[in-house]
Scaffold this motif. Structure first.
Motif, PDB file in Angstrom:
ATOM      1  N   ARG A   1       0.837  -1.213   0.000  1.00 58.22           N
ATOM      2  CA  ARG A   1       0.000   0.000   0.000  1.00 58.22           C
ATOM      3  C   ARG A   1       0.865   1.253   0.000  1.00 58.22           C
ATOM      4  NH1 ARG A   1      -3.252  -3.294   3.434  1.00 58.22           N
ATOM      5  NH2 ARG A   1      -2.162  -2.534   5.286  1.00 58.22           N
ATOM      6  N   GLU A   2       1.886   1.272   0.849  1.00 56.52           N
ATOM      7  CA  GLU A   2       2.775   2.436   0.930  1.00 56.52           C
ATOM      8  C   GLU A   2       3.436   2.746  -0.408  1.00 56.52           C
ATOM      9  OE1 GLU A   2       5.722   1.519   3.780  1.00 56.52           O
ATOM     10  OE2 GLU A   2       4.502   2.011   5.536  1.00 56.52           O
ATOM     11  N   GLN A   3       3.820   1.694  -1.117  1.00 50.26           N
ATOM     12  CA  GLN A   3       4.580   1.847  -2.353  1.00 50.26           C
ATOM     13  C   GLN A   3       3.686   1.985  -3.589  1.00 50.26           C
ATOM     14  OE1 GLN A   3       8.046   2.033  -2.474  1.00 50.26           O
ATOM     15  NE2 GLN A   3       7.934   2.084  -0.230  1.00 50.26           N
ATOM     16  N   GLY A   4       2.378   2.024  -3.394  1.00 51.62           N
ATOM     17  CA  GLY A   4       1.470   2.114  -4.531  1.00 51.62           C
ATOM     18  C   GLY A   4       1.499   0.890  -5.418  1.00 51.62           C
ATOM     19  N   LEU A   5       1.642  -0.287  -4.814  1.00 49.41           N
ATOM     20  CA  LEU A   5       1.795  -1.526  -5.566  1.00 49.41           C
ATOM     21  C   LEU A   5       0.544  -2.399  -5.479  1.00 49.41           C
ATOM     22  CD1 LEU A   5       5.480  -2.355  -4.560  1.00 49.41           C
ATOM     23  CD2 LEU A   5       4.678  -1.620  -6.818  1.00 49.41           C
ATOM     24  N   ASP A   6      -0.622  -1.786  -5.388  1.00 50.33           N
ATOM     25  CA  ASP A   6      -1.858  -2.556  -5.385  1.00 50.33           C
ATOM     26  C   ASP A   6      -1.959  -3.370  -6.670  1.00 50.33           C
ATOM     27  OD1 ASP A   6      -2.548  -1.380  -2.968  1.00 50.33           O
ATOM     28  OD2 ASP A   6      -3.600   0.279  -3.948  1.00 50.33           O
ATOM     29  N   GLY A   7      -2.324  -4.632  -6.547  1.00 52.34           N
ATOM     30  CA  GLY A   7      -2.467  -5.497  -7.708  1.00 52.34           C
ATOM     31  C   GLY A   7      -1.167  -6.027  -8.270  1.00 52.34           C
ATOM     32  N   VAL A   8      -0.051  -5.835  -7.572  1.00 48.66           N
ATOM     33  CA  VAL A   8       1.250  -6.270  -8.069  1.00 48.66           C
ATOM     34  C   VAL A   8       1.371  -7.790  -8.001  1.00 48.66           C
ATOM     35  CG1 VAL A   8       2.457  -6.201  -5.844  1.00 48.66           C
ATOM     36  CG2 VAL A   8       3.719  -5.728  -7.944  1.00 48.66           C
ATOM     37  N   SER A   9       2.141  -8.363  -8.919  1.00 47.70           N
ATOM     38  CA  SER A   9       2.461  -9.782  -8.857  1.00 47.70           C
ATOM     39  C   SER A   9       3.508 -10.021  -7.775  1.00 47.70           C
ATOM     40  CB  SER A   9       2.992 -10.269 -10.206  1.00 47.70           C
ATOM     41  OG  SER A   9       1.984 -10.228 -11.189  1.00 47.70           O
ATOM     42  N   THR A  10       3.396 -11.158  -7.097  1.00 50.88           N
ATOM     43  CA  THR A  10       4.314 -11.482  -6.009  1.00 50.88           C
ATOM     44  C   THR A  10       4.866 -12.885  -6.189  1.00 50.88           C
ATOM     45  OG1 THR A  10       2.520 -12.323  -4.605  1.00 50.88           O
ATOM     46  CG2 THR A  10       3.110  -9.997  -4.363  1.00 50.88           C
ATOM     47  N   THR A  11       6.103 -13.053  -5.739  1.00 54.56           N
ATOM     48  CA  THR A  11       6.753 -14.363  -5.724  1.00 54.56           C
ATOM     49  C   THR A  11       7.417 -14.536  -4.371  1.00 54.56           C
ATOM     50  OG1 THR A  11       7.153 -14.437  -8.103  1.00 54.56           O
ATOM     51  CG2 THR A  11       8.585 -15.777  -6.736  1.00 54.56           C
ATOM     52  N   GLY A  12       7.255 -15.695  -3.774  1.00 59.92           N
ATOM     53  CA  GLY A  12       7.900 -15.980  -2.503  1.00 59.92           C
ATOM     54  C   GLY A  12       8.426 -17.395  -2.466  1.00 59.92           C
ATOM     55  N   GLN A  13       9.398 -17.618  -1.591  1.00 59.37           N
ATOM     56  CA  GLN A  13       9.992 -18.947  -1.437  1.00 59.37           C
ATOM     57  C   GLN A  13       9.974 -19.338   0.028  1.00 59.37           C
ATOM     58  OE1 GLN A  13      13.498 -19.509  -0.164  1.00 59.37           O
ATOM     59  NE2 GLN A  13      13.272 -21.735  -0.337  1.00 59.37           N
TER      60      GLN A  13
END
Length: 260
Positions: free
Chosen positions: A72-84
């Motif tokens: 939210r802070e970075q304006g990344l609503d709807g961003v794709s995410t990858t985690g391990q």
């Protein structure tokens, strides 16, 4: 709390969430190749890398809260995410909450049964204690094939074939990160991962699993796909718990082909 992070490349943004270990540097084997096509934002979770620990309880929920607030802070609503690993569990939890866009989870935690959870705790905790006790000798030990094989057999399908520079940041992170112990408690004593009914996640969900993973066992993939019925499962052959170590080219392809 603002999470420390690095940005590489340009294009559609992609957020990377690490597991236990080095923070954003866990993605070093693949980040530059991902950044050839995307703007990559690789963050340090609270208590890892250069982000200070949480002031309150460390749980999967509170760690996920910190990532959701960062987006939210970075304006990344709807961003794709990858985690391990733990990060894979966190990005699946974001998807379950309806946060983000496409999701790629690599060998995620949280899908064990009670016995597997107990074995995970009983085997990984002594490994963490060992690397802490041997902290000063780790650079030398991991510089040899024998040392890598002895220390990383639980984490990699072919530890002797890895470069010291690939594995050293994560091993040092296990020893040094202030929140390693608290995060282990969250994984081993906290609730298991909840699922998301079909049609409720905000984008595509892809789960990648190493056939030779000795941390989150391959049998757990069936539970993950049952709980996330929209997910597509991808198997990494001859791969342990870290696809970015054992199968970096394949990991890059999987991430880029399954995120917008």
């Amino acid at each position: 709390m603002t999470l420390h992070h690095v940005r590489r490349g340009s294009g559609r943004p992609l957020v990377l969430v690490h597991g236990l270990g080095a923070g954003w540097r866990s993605w070093a084997p693949v980040i530059d190749r991902l950044a050839d096509s995307r703007e990559v934002i690789a963050l340090d979770l609270p208590g890892f890398g250069e982000t200070p620990p949480l002031a309150g309880e460390v749980s999967i929920a509170s760690l996920t809260d910190s990532v959701a607030e960062f987006l939210r802070e970075q304006g990344l609503d709807g961003v794709s995410t990858t985690g391990q690993s733990m990060g894979g569990r966190i990005v699946l939890e974001l998807a379950r909450r309806g946060v983000g866009g496409d999701t790629v989870a690599l060998d995620p935690g949280g899908f064990w049964n009670d016995r597997e959870q107990a074995v995970f705790s009983a085997t990984l905790r002594p490994s963490i204690a060992l690397v802490r006790a041997m902290r000063g000798a780790l650079p030398s030990l991991l510089g040899t094939r024998v040392g890598r094989t002895a220390l990383l057999a639980q984490l990699s399908a072919r530890p002797w074939a890895l470069a010291r520079e690939t594995v050293l940041p994560d091993v040092l992170g296990l020893a040094d990160a202030p929140s390693t112990g608290a995060a282990m408690d969250a994984l081993t004593k906290g609730p298991k991962q909840q699922g998301a009914p079909a049609g409720t996640v905000p984008g595509r969900v892809t789960i990648g699993w190493g056939r030779r993973d000795l941390v989150t066992l391959p049998s757990q993939a069936a539970r993950a796909t049952e709980l996330f019925p929209d997910a597509v499962l991808h198997w990494f052959e001859r791969c342990g718990h870290f696809p970015q170590w054992d199968a970096p080219d394949e990991a890059v392809r999987l991430i880029l082909e399954n995120t917008d």
